[in-house]
Design a protein around this motif. Structure first.
Motif: not given
Length: 297
Positions: A74-86, A109-114
């Motif tokens: 969960i923490h890693t997903y949140s980092l992936i999404h936080d880093d996105l351009p949006c 985005l899908l890696a975070g979802d996964g």
């Protein structure tokens, strides 16, 4: 409990991929993108707290492992999404290019979802082992619930939206603390609670650790804000001065560096005080609070 932070970390790292579901070869890119960010390293603070809390109660930390690893997913997903351009539009995380810089925005985005959904698959798969043991099943349901609560709209996601909206308004300290008690602190609190539940902690112990974790979560974020101003890319493994570039509210931007450091010291003492009744039995958590206050990365 006599394990060190590094010993817990090794256990987490050794088992981190054990609870990721098997991915069909036709969608292998998804697994590779998930693995990329998980394997990039990091402190593993949250899963370590889960194991240490379970250990504190003399529980079997290997029974807490699915929950500890789920929290790191969960923490890693949140980092992936936080880093996105949006969101924060960052190029560097844990010393390597961010996920979307390697795989593109859609796959990131899908890696975070996964990773997020894999976390709850790991939790529910473990719970299914205890249908014939109601007491242990209830403990695991409580652990799963506290993790979902800390990660969701009453926790991390609530903090994230305040963080985004704060780019266009100036926050008071009350609002700033609300933001970070949710964005950073909620999952830290859930990490400890999950371990306590699996270790069969009583309500008084949970209450004391709640006070510890709330103070620790805020202190952790304040030091992050301080390091964003005083640290280097080499030390932190990520871009510095990011808060200023994004016009983000931080403890430094709202209060100045000196007051932020003072608040950091106060919260560290609050965290230590919350567990003082346990004396040397809480040494791991006392040392951790001090180490996080004094960290440089």
């Amino acid at each position: 409990m006599d394990r060190t932070f590094e010993e817990y970390k090794k256990i987490v790292d050794d088992h981190l991929f054990d609870f990721i579901p098997n991915v069909d070869t036709k969608s292998l890119t998804l697994y590779e993108a998930m693995k990329y960010s998980l394997a990039a390293g990091g402190k593993r603070l949250r899963p370590i707290l889960t194991l240490a809390a379970c250990d504190f109660m003399n529980g079997d930390i290997y029974e807490a492992l699915p929950y500890a690893c789920a929290i790191e997913y969960i923490h890693t997903y949140s980092l992936i999404h936080d880093d996105l351009p949006c969101m924060d539009d960052d190029d560097l995380r844990r010393g390597v290019p961010t996920n979307h810089k390697v795989y593109g925005e859609a796959i990131a985005l899908l890696a975070g979802d996964g990773l997020l959904t894999s976390a709850f698959e790991a939790i529910h798969k473990d719970q299914m082992l205890y249908f014939d043991d109601p007491k242990r099943l209830i403990a695991r349901v409580k652990a799963g619930y506290t993790i979902s609560n800390g990660a969701g709209v009453k926790g991390m996601v609530a903090g994230q939206i305040c963080d985004i909206e704060g780019e266009t308004k100036k926050y008071s300290n009350t609002m700033l603390e609300y933001l970070h008690l949710n964005k950073t602190g909620a999952l830290i609190k859930s990490s400890i609670r999950a371990g306590l539940y699996i270790g069969n902690a009583d309500s008084d112990t949970i209450s004391r650790f709640d006070k510890y974790s709330e103070a620790l979560g805020l202190a952790f974020q304040i030091q992050d804000d301080i390091l964003d101003v005083t640290g280097s890319v080499e030390e932190l493994g990520k871009d510095v001065n990011a808060d200023e570039r994004s016009n983000k509210n931080s403890f430094v931007s709202v209060n100045g560096l000196d007051k932020a450091k003072k608040r950091l010291n106060e919260l560290t003492e609050d965290a230590i005080s919350a567990l003082s009744v346990y004396y040397d039995n809480a040494e791991f958590f006392t040392k951790l609070a001090l180490d996080l206050k004094n960290r440089n990365k």
